[in-house]
Design an enzyme around this catalytic site. Structure first.
Site, PDB file in Angstrom:
ATOM      1  CG  HIS A 199      -0.204  -0.098   2.515  1.00 35.51           C
ATOM      2  ND1 HIS A 199       0.176  -1.307   3.082  1.00 35.51           N
ATOM      3  CD2 HIS A 199       0.260   0.858   3.345  1.00 35.51           C
ATOM      4  CE1 HIS A 199       0.818  -1.077   4.219  1.00 35.51           C
ATOM      5  NE2 HIS A 199       0.909   0.227   4.387  1.00 35.51           N
ATOM      6  CG  HIS A 217       5.286   5.092   5.813  1.00 40.32           C
ATOM      7  ND1 HIS A 217       5.620   4.776   7.133  1.00 40.32           N
ATOM      8  CD2 HIS A 217       4.043   5.621   5.863  1.00 40.32           C
ATOM      9  CE1 HIS A 217       4.617   5.089   7.925  1.00 40.32           C
ATOM     10  NE2 HIS A 217       3.638   5.612   7.179  1.00 40.32           N
ATOM     11  CG  HIS A 246       0.220   8.012   4.410  1.00 42.14           C
ATOM     12  ND1 HIS A 246      -0.471   6.816   4.499  1.00 42.14           N
ATOM     13  CD2 HIS A 246       1.108   8.008   5.433  1.00 42.14           C
ATOM     14  CE1 HIS A 246      -0.027   6.132   5.546  1.00 42.14           C
ATOM     15  NE2 HIS A 246       0.935   6.823   6.123  1.00 42.14           N
ATOM     16  CD  GLU A 282      -2.399   8.453   6.664  1.00 40.96           C
ATOM     17  OE1 GLU A 282      -1.678   8.191   7.642  1.00 40.96           O
ATOM     18  OE2 GLU A 282      -3.182   7.620   6.161  1.00 40.96           O
ATOM     19  CG  HIS A 332       3.305   9.141   8.630  1.00 44.37           C
ATOM     20  ND1 HIS A 332       2.156   8.426   8.377  1.00 44.37           N
ATOM     21  CD2 HIS A 332       2.921  10.423   8.824  1.00 44.37           C
ATOM     22  CE1 HIS A 332       1.116   9.242   8.437  1.00 44.37           C
ATOM     23  NE2 HIS A 332       1.552  10.467   8.704  1.00 44.37           N
ATOM     24  CB  THR A 361      -2.954   6.191   9.636  1.00 47.47           C
ATOM     25  OG1 THR A 361      -1.810   5.907   8.807  1.00 47.47           O
ATOM     26  CG2 THR A 361      -2.659   7.363  10.562  1.00 47.47           C
TER      27      THR A 361
HETATM   28  N1  FSB Z   1       0.922   5.323   8.974  1.00 44.50           N
HETATM   29  S1  FSB Z   1       1.584   5.107  10.457  1.00 44.50           S
HETATM   30  O1  FSB Z   1       0.542   5.321  11.471  1.00 44.50           O
HETATM   31  O2  FSB Z   1       2.769   5.911  10.600  1.00 44.50           O
HETATM   32  C1  FSB Z   1       2.076   3.421  10.589  1.00 44.50           C
HETATM   33  C2  FSB Z   1       3.384   3.116  11.013  1.00 44.50           C
HETATM   34  C3  FSB Z   1       3.792   1.778  11.098  1.00 44.50           C
HETATM   35  C4  FSB Z   1       2.882   0.754  10.791  1.00 44.50           C
HETATM   36  C5  FSB Z   1       3.335  -0.679  10.908  1.00 44.50           C
HETATM   37  O3  FSB Z   1       4.485  -0.941  11.214  1.00 44.50           O
HETATM   38  N2  FSB Z   1       2.424  -1.667  10.636  1.00 44.50           N
HETATM   39  C6  FSB Z   1       2.824  -3.077  10.726  1.00 44.50           C
HETATM   40  C7  FSB Z   1       2.727  -3.605  12.135  1.00 44.50           C
HETATM   41  C8  FSB Z   1       1.785  -3.158  13.001  1.00 44.50           C
HETATM   42  C9  FSB Z   1       1.710  -3.711  14.312  1.00 44.50           C
HETATM   43  C10 FSB Z   1       2.590  -4.670  14.713  1.00 44.50           C
HETATM   44  C11 FSB Z   1       3.561  -5.095  13.831  1.00 44.50           C
HETATM   45  C12 FSB Z   1       3.622  -4.546  12.554  1.00 44.50           C
HETATM   46  F1  FSB Z   1       4.562  -4.933  11.709  1.00 44.50           F
HETATM   47  C13 FSB Z   1       1.586   1.064  10.372  1.00 44.50           C
HETATM   48  C14 FSB Z   1       1.182   2.416  10.278  1.00 44.50           C
HETATM   49 ZN    ZN Z   2       1.937   6.509   7.793  1.00 42.40          ZN
END
Ligand code: FSB
Ligand code: ZN
Length: 244
Positions: free
Chosen positions: A51, A81, A83, A93, A106, A186
């Site tokens: 994504h 990363h 958005h 966002e 982010h 998010t």
């Molecule tokens: N857009 S953001 O809010 O900055 C955001 C930052 C990191 C993740 C993430 O690492 N997800 C995978 C994940 C989530 C929970 C536990 C392990 C994981 F790999 C998702 C959203």
């Molecule tokens: Zn993010």
């Protein structure tokens, strides 16, 4: 949005992103300047995660860290990363006084002082700290160009490519004043573990540069034209500002 009383529907009081209404943000003189130390030798690779794309860092030690500001622990840099949206009219966002931006950066850090891994940290209310930087359309950004030049190597999901010696500090704006509030991831699993630190100064990206983000493909080999989550209710939260 009524008060979350029903036991069936989950009550998620600290979801992100939100509209930052700057006049309602409260100046907090106890907020310190951010301490940001990024070692370029910790940047490792760029990877298409379906994504969006992540630039990942070696987070096996505290060589790249974020501390101070609203934080009471030190947080280790893990990845950054972006958005973006289908057009330059939206894509960020967070929204500032109702104004959307074309994209948002982010920078994700986890509380290595209290927890033993990123995954463990995401289970706790003070587990993550994410710096959000808004992008506005303007002059081409030479630091972003360095990233964009590598996107053709990670065109489809799970493709990755080495990305070393990247100086993330050069991507940040000069001014580090910020808004801060307690929120969530998010994207799924939307864990309510994030202290958000949104910088008040935007960085620039040209329209042509932003178009390259939309050229990435997801697992179905369709273009990733947008990946920003809709605004979430602020509920009982207060946004604090590091400056008057
Ligand atoms: N857009 S953001 O809010 O900055 C955001 C930052 C990191 C993740 C993430 O690492 N997800 C995978 C994940 C989530 C929970 C536990 C392990 C994981 F790999 C998702 C959203
Ligand atoms: Zn993010």
């Amino acid at each position: 949005m009524g008060v979350c009383t029903s036991s069936t529907a989950q009550c998620l009081p600290r979801q992100s992103p939100i509209d930052i209404q700057t006049r309602r943000a409260k100046y907090d003189s106890s907020l310190k300047p951010l301490f940001i130390q990024y070692d370029p030798n910790t940047s490792k690779r760029i990877i298409n995660v379906g994504h969006c794309f992540n630039v990942e860092f070696d987070d096996s030690s505290d060589r790249s860290v974020l501390s101070e500001g609203p934080l009471t622990s030190h947080y280790r840099l893990r990845q950054f990363h972006f958005h973006w949206g289908t057009s330059d009219r939206d894509g960020s966002e967070h929204v500032i006084d109702g104004q959307t931006y074309p994209a948002e950066l982010h920078i994700v850090h986890w509380n290595s002082q209290r927890y033993s891994s990123f995954e463990e940290a995401t289970k706790h209310s003070d587990g993550l700290a994410v710096i959000g930087v808004l992008l506005k359309i303007g002059e081409p950004n030479p630091v972003l160009q360095n990233i964009i030049d590598n996107l053709d190597k990670v065109k489809t999901k799970n493709k990755e490519s080495p990305f070393e010696k990247f100086n993330l500090s050069n991507l940040l704006p000069k001014e580090r004043t910020y808004w801060t509030y307690l929120g969530s991831l998010t994207t799924s699993p939307y864990s309510e573990c994030v202290t958000w630190v949104l910088l008040q100064e935007a960085i620039t990206i040209s329209s042509e540069q932003l178009q390259h983000f939309r050229g990435l493909q997801n697992e179905d080999e369709e273009f990733i034209l947008e990946n920003h989550r809709p605004l979430q209710p602020i509920e009982k939260r207060l946004v604090k500002s590091s400056c008057k």
